[in-house]
Write a protein that holds these residues in place. Structure first.
Motif, PDB file in Angstrom:
ATOM      1  N   LEU A  50     -12.166  11.355   2.717  1.00 44.67           N
ATOM      2  CA  LEU A  50     -11.052  10.627   3.314  1.00 44.67           C
ATOM      3  C   LEU A  50     -10.653  11.261   4.643  1.00 44.67           C
ATOM      4  O   LEU A  50     -11.177  12.294   5.043  1.00 44.67           O
ATOM      5  CB  LEU A  50      -9.866  10.617   2.352  1.00 44.67           C
ATOM      6  CG  LEU A  50     -10.141  10.044   0.960  1.00 44.67           C
ATOM      7  CD1 LEU A  50      -8.880  10.104   0.110  1.00 44.67           C
ATOM      8  CD2 LEU A  50     -10.668   8.614   1.047  1.00 44.67           C
ATOM      9  N   THR A  51      -9.693  10.629   5.317  1.00 47.27           N
ATOM     10  CA  THR A  51      -9.178  11.124   6.582  1.00 47.27           C
ATOM     11  C   THR A  51      -7.651  11.063   6.566  1.00 47.27           C
ATOM     12  O   THR A  51      -7.060  10.514   5.628  1.00 47.27           O
ATOM     13  CB  THR A  51      -9.757  10.308   7.758  1.00 47.27           C
ATOM     14  OG1 THR A  51      -9.406  10.926   9.000  1.00 47.27           O
ATOM     15  CG2 THR A  51      -9.235   8.873   7.744  1.00 47.27           C
ATOM     16  N   SER A  52      -7.001  11.610   7.577  1.00 45.98           N
ATOM     17  CA  SER A  52      -5.540  11.639   7.623  1.00 45.98           C
ATOM     18  C   SER A  52      -4.955  10.311   8.095  1.00 45.98           C
ATOM     19  O   SER A  52      -5.634   9.509   8.747  1.00 45.98           O
ATOM     20  CB  SER A  52      -5.069  12.751   8.560  1.00 45.98           C
ATOM     21  OG  SER A  52      -5.352  14.028   8.021  1.00 45.98           O
ATOM     22  N   HIS A  53      -3.671  10.095   7.759  1.00 50.81           N
ATOM     23  CA  HIS A  53      -2.940   8.871   8.144  1.00 50.81           C
ATOM     24  C   HIS A  53      -3.770   7.649   7.758  1.00 50.81           C
ATOM     25  O   HIS A  53      -4.078   6.781   8.574  1.00 50.81           O
ATOM     26  CB  HIS A  53      -2.630   8.887   9.645  1.00 50.81           C
ATOM     27  CG  HIS A  53      -1.894  10.120  10.076  1.00 50.81           C
ATOM     28  ND1 HIS A  53      -0.616  10.408   9.655  1.00 50.81           N
ATOM     29  CD2 HIS A  53      -2.286  11.172  10.854  1.00 50.81           C
ATOM     30  CE1 HIS A  53      -0.232  11.570  10.171  1.00 50.81           C
ATOM     31  NE2 HIS A  53      -1.219  12.050  10.887  1.00 50.81           N
ATOM     32  N   PHE A  54      -4.095   7.615   6.472  1.00 46.76           N
ATOM     33  CA  PHE A  54      -5.112   6.671   5.997  1.00 46.76           C
ATOM     34  C   PHE A  54      -4.758   6.170   4.605  1.00 46.76           C
ATOM     35  O   PHE A  54      -4.227   6.913   3.776  1.00 46.76           O
ATOM     36  CB  PHE A  54      -6.467   7.383   5.961  1.00 46.76           C
ATOM     37  CG  PHE A  54      -7.581   6.576   5.348  1.00 46.76           C
ATOM     38  CD1 PHE A  54      -8.208   5.572   6.068  1.00 46.76           C
ATOM     39  CD2 PHE A  54      -7.998   6.832   4.047  1.00 46.76           C
ATOM     40  CE1 PHE A  54      -9.245   4.838   5.500  1.00 46.76           C
ATOM     41  CE2 PHE A  54      -9.027   6.101   3.471  1.00 46.76           C
ATOM     42  CZ  PHE A  54      -9.653   5.096   4.200  1.00 46.76           C
TER      43      PHE A  54
ATOM     44  N   GLN B  18      -0.297  10.192  -1.825  1.00 47.07           N
ATOM     45  CA  GLN B  18       0.130   9.267  -2.876  1.00 47.07           C
ATOM     46  C   GLN B  18      -1.104   8.663  -3.540  1.00 47.07           C
ATOM     47  O   GLN B  18      -2.002   8.164  -2.869  1.00 47.07           O
ATOM     48  CB  GLN B  18       0.993   8.146  -2.315  1.00 47.07           C
ATOM     49  CG  GLN B  18       1.378   7.095  -3.365  1.00 47.07           C
ATOM     50  CD  GLN B  18       2.180   5.955  -2.787  1.00 47.07           C
ATOM     51  OE1 GLN B  18       3.118   6.176  -2.034  1.00 47.07           O
ATOM     52  NE2 GLN B  18       1.808   4.736  -3.128  1.00 47.07           N
ATOM     53  N   ILE B  19      -1.127   8.706  -4.875  1.00 45.30           N
ATOM     54  CA  ILE B  19      -2.186   8.076  -5.661  1.00 45.30           C
ATOM     55  C   ILE B  19      -1.500   7.176  -6.675  1.00 45.30           C
ATOM     56  O   ILE B  19      -0.736   7.657  -7.526  1.00 45.30           O
ATOM     57  CB  ILE B  19      -3.053   9.139  -6.367  1.00 45.30           C
ATOM     58  CG1 ILE B  19      -3.645  10.120  -5.349  1.00 45.30           C
ATOM     59  CG2 ILE B  19      -4.168   8.474  -7.166  1.00 45.30           C
ATOM     60  CD1 ILE B  19      -4.313  11.332  -5.968  1.00 45.30           C
TER      61      ILE B  19
ATOM     62  N   VAL C  83      -1.935  10.606   3.162  1.00 43.00           N
ATOM     63  CA  VAL C  83      -3.070   9.896   2.568  1.00 43.00           C
ATOM     64  C   VAL C  83      -2.587   9.107   1.359  1.00 43.00           C
ATOM     65  O   VAL C  83      -1.841   9.630   0.532  1.00 43.00           O
ATOM     66  CB  VAL C  83      -4.177  10.874   2.132  1.00 43.00           C
ATOM     67  CG1 VAL C  83      -5.315  10.130   1.438  1.00 43.00           C
ATOM     68  CG2 VAL C  83      -4.713  11.643   3.327  1.00 43.00           C
ATOM     69  N   VAL C  84      -3.034   7.860   1.262  1.00 46.71           N
ATOM     70  CA  VAL C  84      -2.667   7.000   0.137  1.00 46.71           C
ATOM     71  C   VAL C  84      -3.945   6.437  -0.482  1.00 46.71           C
ATOM     72  O   VAL C  84      -4.801   5.912   0.224  1.00 46.71           O
ATOM     73  CB  VAL C  84      -1.752   5.846   0.585  1.00 46.71           C
ATOM     74  CG1 VAL C  84      -1.422   4.936  -0.605  1.00 46.71           C
ATOM     75  CG2 VAL C  84      -0.477   6.375   1.225  1.00 46.71           C
ATOM     76  N   ILE C  85      -4.052   6.570  -1.799  1.00 45.13           N
ATOM     77  CA  ILE C  85      -5.142   5.949  -2.552  1.00 45.13           C
ATOM     78  C   ILE C  85      -4.472   5.021  -3.549  1.00 45.13           C
ATOM     79  O   ILE C  85      -3.788   5.477  -4.475  1.00 45.13           O
ATOM     80  CB  ILE C  85      -5.990   7.007  -3.281  1.00 45.13           C
ATOM     81  CG1 ILE C  85      -6.489   8.068  -2.307  1.00 45.13           C
ATOM     82  CG2 ILE C  85      -7.171   6.349  -3.999  1.00 45.13           C
ATOM     83  CD1 ILE C  85      -7.098   9.275  -2.984  1.00 45.13           C
ATOM     84  N   THR C  86      -4.646   3.729  -3.386  1.00 41.32           N
ATOM     85  CA  THR C  86      -3.855   2.784  -4.169  1.00 41.32           C
ATOM     86  C   THR C  86      -4.557   1.437  -4.260  1.00 41.32           C
ATOM     87  O   THR C  86      -5.701   1.273  -3.842  1.00 41.32           O
ATOM     88  CB  THR C  86      -2.451   2.635  -3.534  1.00 41.32           C
ATOM     89  OG1 THR C  86      -1.602   1.893  -4.419  1.00 41.32           O
ATOM     90  CG2 THR C  86      -2.513   1.943  -2.191  1.00 41.32           C
TER      91      THR C  86
ATOM     92  N   ALA D 124       0.817  -1.209   0.000  1.00 42.74           N
ATOM     93  CA  ALA D 124       0.000   0.000   0.000  1.00 42.74           C
ATOM     94  C   ALA D 124       0.848   1.255   0.000  1.00 42.74           C
ATOM     95  O   ALA D 124       0.331   2.360  -0.041  1.00 42.74           O
ATOM     96  CB  ALA D 124      -0.914   0.002   1.223  1.00 42.74           C
ATOM     97  N   GLY D 125       2.151   1.111   0.067  1.00 43.77           N
ATOM     98  CA  GLY D 125       3.020   2.267  -0.021  1.00 43.77           C
ATOM     99  C   GLY D 125       3.321   2.907   1.311  1.00 43.77           C
ATOM    100  O   GLY D 125       4.037   3.899   1.382  1.00 43.77           O
TER     101      GLY D 125
END
Length: 253
Positions: free
Chosen positions: A104-108, A201-202, A159-162, A45-46
């Motif tokens: 979304l939310t932080s550290h997520f 990160q996306i 935030v990571v979207i992956t 998930a990075g």
């Protein structure tokens, strides 16, 4: 000498016991939904997250028909409680997950399985109308407000979207038709918009059929977008891939 408790004391003991049982049951439910991340390699998930949950744990139904807007938001709201304790990850399992916009939310981390598709709802009631961005002053399609983006976040950190090349499908045909016919009251939504945020990160996703722009990071810093496949018909209007924005940009151009 043993004394039998009076009615008031006995009633008080029963009430106290009932409260304790409710607390225990509530904690059990929470522990079943959110767990220490060990079900798959979180390094994919990075970033490292300590806690995880599946969308299905919050009532999500991946049949492509049932709305999961409330399930997404309930899951993220619950996971936001773990931001200061190692962060959290929401896993979207195989299936077609119909939804309106969610925040979304932080550290997520939002992580899509390779066979998972987030389907954007075509029901306009599931899309809140928000103000144009300050530096733009208006939207692309209309003078007034704009529909909030499908995956949205503001004032966030880390935030990571992956995913494993999971898919986000904007189902944009309805929006495109309204645009061409001049029937839009507000500007079309984007697939992903992150505002006033840092450490984003996306990656490793397929984005398709966005109602308008696909990825719009704006007023944000330390944003990485990589490994993204973007698909849309050549006739689709304004389905730009990645449009960073900030002070001085003009959304109406």
């Amino acid at each position: 000498m043993w004394r039998t408790p009076g009615r008031k004391q006995a009633f008080g003991n029963i009430v106290l016991l009932g409260i304790l049982m409710v607390l225990i049951n509530t904690n059990d439910v929470a522990s079943r939904k959110v767990r220490v991340l060990d079900s798959f390699d979180d390094s994919a998930a990075g970033c490292s997250r300590k806690y995880s949950a599946s969308l299905a744990d919050f009532g999500g139904v991946g049949d492509g028909v049932t709305s999961n807007t409330k399930a997404f938001q309930a899951a993220i709201d619950n996971l936001s409680l773990y931001a200061s304790y190692g962060g959290s990850l929401l896993f979207v399992p195989p299936g077609k997950w119909l939804t309106g916009s969610f925040n979304l939310t932080s550290h997520f981390t939002l992580y899509l399985h390779k066979d998972a598709t987030i389907l954007a709802s075509q029901d306009e009631s599931e899309w809140a109308v928000i103000d144009p961005l300050p530096s733009y002053g208006r939207g692309r399609d209309a003078d007034g407000g704009r529909y909030i983006s499908l995956i949205f976040g503001t004032n966030l950190t880390d935030v990571v979207i992956t995913g494993d090349n999971g898919t986000v499908d904007g189902q944009g045909v309805t929006w495109w038709d309204k645009f061409h016919k001049g029937e839009l009251k507000y500007t079309r939504p984007y697939l992903i918009e992150i505002r006033y945020s840092q450490g984003v990160q996306i990656s490793n996703l397929t984005l398709m059929n966005s109602p308008s722009w696909n990825v719009h990071p704006v007023y944000s810093s330390n944003v990485v977008v990589q490994g993204i496949t973007i698909l849309a018909p050549v006739t689709s209007p304004n389905t730009d891939g990645i449009n960073p924005g900030g002070k001085g940009d003009d959304e109406s151009r």
